[in-house]
Write a protein that holds these residues in place. Structure first.
Motif, PDB file in Angstrom:
ATOM      1  N   VAL A 198       0.833  -1.206   0.000  1.00  0.00           N
ATOM      2  CA  VAL A 198       0.000   0.000   0.000  1.00  0.00           C
ATOM      3  C   VAL A 198       0.867   1.254   0.000  1.00  0.00           C
ATOM      4  CG1 VAL A 198      -1.630   1.354   1.365  1.00  0.00           C
ATOM      5  CG2 VAL A 198      -1.994  -1.102   1.075  1.00  0.00           C
ATOM      6  N   PHE A 199       1.835   1.313   0.898  1.00  0.00           N
ATOM      7  CA  PHE A 199       2.651   2.521   1.010  1.00  0.00           C
ATOM      8  C   PHE A 199       3.652   2.639  -0.138  1.00  0.00           C
ATOM      9  CE2 PHE A 199       1.447   2.354   5.597  1.00  0.00           C
ATOM     10  CZ  PHE A 199       0.807   3.590   5.625  1.00  0.00           C
ATOM     11  N   ILE A 201       3.001   2.258  -3.168  1.00  0.00           N
ATOM     12  CA  ILE A 201       2.286   2.963  -4.227  1.00  0.00           C
ATOM     13  C   ILE A 201       1.814   4.324  -3.753  1.00  0.00           C
ATOM     14  CG2 ILE A 201       0.240   2.878  -5.709  1.00  0.00           C
ATOM     15  CD1 ILE A 201       0.505  -0.148  -5.735  1.00  0.00           C
ATOM     16  N   LEU A 202       1.300   4.376  -2.525  1.00  0.00           N
ATOM     17  CA  LEU A 202       0.650   5.587  -2.038  1.00  0.00           C
ATOM     18  C   LEU A 202       1.628   6.710  -1.723  1.00  0.00           C
ATOM     19  CD1 LEU A 202      -2.053   6.864  -1.247  1.00  0.00           C
ATOM     20  CD2 LEU A 202      -1.725   5.924   1.047  1.00  0.00           C
ATOM     21  N   LEU A 203       2.734   6.404  -1.053  1.00  0.00           N
ATOM     22  CA  LEU A 203       3.635   7.466  -0.609  1.00  0.00           C
ATOM     23  C   LEU A 203       4.333   8.188  -1.767  1.00  0.00           C
ATOM     24  CD1 LEU A 203       5.263   6.028   2.650  1.00  0.00           C
ATOM     25  CD2 LEU A 203       3.367   7.615   2.396  1.00  0.00           C
ATOM     26  N   ALA A 205       3.257   8.469  -4.811  1.00  0.00           N
ATOM     27  CA  ALA A 205       2.204   9.215  -5.494  1.00  0.00           C
ATOM     28  C   ALA A 205       1.798  10.445  -4.697  1.00  0.00           C
ATOM     29  CB  ALA A 205       0.994   8.307  -5.713  1.00  0.00           C
ATOM     30  N   ALA A 206       1.673  10.308  -3.379  1.00  0.00           N
ATOM     31  CA  ALA A 206       1.300  11.448  -2.544  1.00  0.00           C
ATOM     32  C   ALA A 206       2.384  12.526  -2.573  1.00  0.00           C
ATOM     33  CB  ALA A 206       1.060  10.975  -1.107  1.00  0.00           C
ATOM     34  N   GLY A 284       2.868   4.160  -8.546  1.00  0.00           N
ATOM     35  CA  GLY A 284       2.399   5.344  -7.839  1.00  0.00           C
ATOM     36  C   GLY A 284       2.723   6.622  -8.576  1.00  0.00           C
ATOM     37  N   LEU A 294      -4.856  14.453  -3.363  1.00  0.00           N
ATOM     38  CA  LEU A 294      -4.608  13.213  -2.634  1.00  0.00           C
ATOM     39  C   LEU A 294      -5.803  12.264  -2.660  1.00  0.00           C
ATOM     40  CD1 LEU A 294      -2.660  14.479   0.512  1.00  0.00           C
ATOM     41  CD2 LEU A 294      -1.765  13.146  -1.405  1.00  0.00           C
ATOM     42  N   VAL A 297      -5.601  10.322  -5.755  1.00  0.00           N
ATOM     43  CA  VAL A 297      -4.504   9.358  -5.650  1.00  0.00           C
ATOM     44  C   VAL A 297      -4.943   8.115  -4.869  1.00  0.00           C
ATOM     45  CG1 VAL A 297      -2.299   8.949  -4.474  1.00  0.00           C
ATOM     46  CG2 VAL A 297      -2.572  10.911  -5.948  1.00  0.00           C
ATOM     47  N   GLY A 298      -5.710   8.345  -3.785  1.00  0.00           N
ATOM     48  CA  GLY A 298      -6.199   7.214  -3.006  1.00  0.00           C
ATOM     49  C   GLY A 298      -7.091   6.297  -3.809  1.00  0.00           C
ATOM     50  N   SER A 301      -5.050   4.402  -6.347  1.00  0.00           N
ATOM     51  CA  SER A 301      -4.234   3.381  -5.695  1.00  0.00           C
ATOM     52  C   SER A 301      -5.042   2.117  -5.445  1.00  0.00           C
ATOM     53  CB  SER A 301      -3.677   3.917  -4.372  1.00  0.00           C
ATOM     54  OG  SER A 301      -2.828   5.027  -4.600  1.00  0.00           O
TER      55      SER A 301
END
Length: 379
Positions: A198-199, A201-203, A205-206, A284, A294, A297-298, A301
């Motif tokens: 999860v992180f 991809i998410l971090l 991208a964020a 991401g 954001l 992005v969520g 994701s």
């Protein structure tokens, strides 16, 4: 590249890396979420989720009321079963199964003991609530084992022979890597791998989307920095954070709280995690080029994570998938990461034994990162 260019490149990398880490430390909400995910969430997954059958509620409908029927029903005991009483009507059994008060309903027909004494075949009925298919399958399997063993004992008694005098198959089972079959080991490690995914991809991208929201992405694009010098420090900073979180989860939660072993090299596991973060970070970055904030992005994701997790083999073994879907698992970097992580932590495998997973992650990582970098340049 001469020495001066290399020194300048290293200076830019150090400055941008420090910038990304400072930005992350200032985002207290995101930082708190990271700490929660790598500690409390993994603890809850390891302690609160079980795939084992535990004290399944069982009701007995005994029409025979004989010694044999009482002996059979008395074998449905903890830890797998518990008998919640006797019932007298089929409608009551159906009602208890329907409203969830019972998981199993055992019905013993009249003349059960008499048939056994005459050597005639007889049958019992077991109704199982298979709403949860895993627990339903376990309940029916364990119940079949109980009744078959009871039948063998009754047959031996009718023949007047002891069990040792009859030809039997001695089935000795040896469970490797998780001998006590503890759910906490599997669930804890699996949740850790999911959180890392999860992180990963998410971090990144964020980090890119925050530049858009603050209006600084245009300044970075017109600066002397190349797209790689803009993107790579973000990925490197998030990799450091995720590796530190993985170390916290592994040593501070799984080992300390659940005695999860690390039979291989912990350093190799953390290096595998760093490689995996690099492998998936490109996804991401590509999502960040499509999102404006954001929240978007969520949502993007989730679209990326769902097929990765389903194709990873974490919940459904690839052998149980259709052939065309099984072929797609080799496109999921999480498939290789799961094999490598369980191989290091539970099997004690080394880098030479995991070369296929390392090669798969590396090839996918380079391809995805280059694709994500091109998306950033075009965006």
């Amino acid at each position: 590249m001469n020495r001066d260019d290399l020194a300048l490149w290293a200076l830019r990398l150090r400055v941008m890396l420090g910038k990304e880490l400072r930005q992350l430390l200032r985002d207290r909400v995101l930082l708190a979420f990271i700490v929660y995910a790598f500690s409390v969430d993994i603890f809850l997954a390891a302690s609160g989720v079980s795939l084992q059958l535990n004290r399944a509620a069982t009701v007995v409908q005994d029409f025979d009321h004989s010694t044999a029927s009482r002996e059979l029903s008395s074998r449905f005991v903890p830890p797998y079963f518990r008998v919640d009483g006797q019932i007298s009507h089929d409608s009551e059994a159906q009602a208890r199964l329907d409203d969830g008060r019972a998981m199993l309903a055992l019905t013993i027909p009249p003349g059960f003991q008499a048939d056994l004494q005459r050597g005639q075949p007889t049958a019992v009925q077991l109704q199982v609530d298979a709403t949860n298919s895993v627990l339903g399958f376990l309940a029916s399997s364990y119940a079949s084992l109980i009744t078959s063993r009871f039948g063998l004992e009754q047959a031996a008694s009718a023949l007047g022979a002891s069990g040792a005098a009859l030809p039997v198959i001695d089935n000795q089972v040896r469970v490797w890597f998780n001998p006590n079959q503890l759910d906490s080991w599997f669930m804890g490690i699996t949740e850790l791998l999911n959180i890392v995914t999860v992180f990963s991809i998410l971090l990144p991208a964020a980090a890119m989307v925050r530049e858009k929201e603050r209006g600084t992405v245009e300044q970075l694009l017109v600066s002397p920095l190349s797209p790689f010098q803009i993107v790579f420090p973000k990925v490197l900073a998030m990799t450091l954070v995720i590796v530190l979180g993985s170390a916290l989860a592994l040593f501070g939660v799984l080992q300390l709280g659940f005695a999860v072993p690390v039979r291989g090299s912990a350093v190799l596991f953390l290096l595998l995690t760093a490689l995996y973060v690099f492998t998936t970070a490109g996804l991401g970055l590509a999502a960040a080029t499509l999102a404006r904030n954001l929240a978007q992005v969520g949502m993007l994701s989730i679209l990326i994570l769902a097929p990765m997790i389903f194709l990873s083999g974490a919940w459904t073994p690839p052998e149980a998938m259709p052939a065309w879907l099984r072929a797609l698992t080799y496109l999921s970097p999480m498939h290789y990461y799961i094999d490598a992580a369980f191989g290091v932590l539970l099997k004690g495998q080394g880098a030479l034994e995991l070369w296929r997973s390392l090669l798969g992650m590396t090839l996918i990582g380079v391809t995805v990162f280059v694709w994500g970098l091109r998306r950033v340049r075009m965006g």
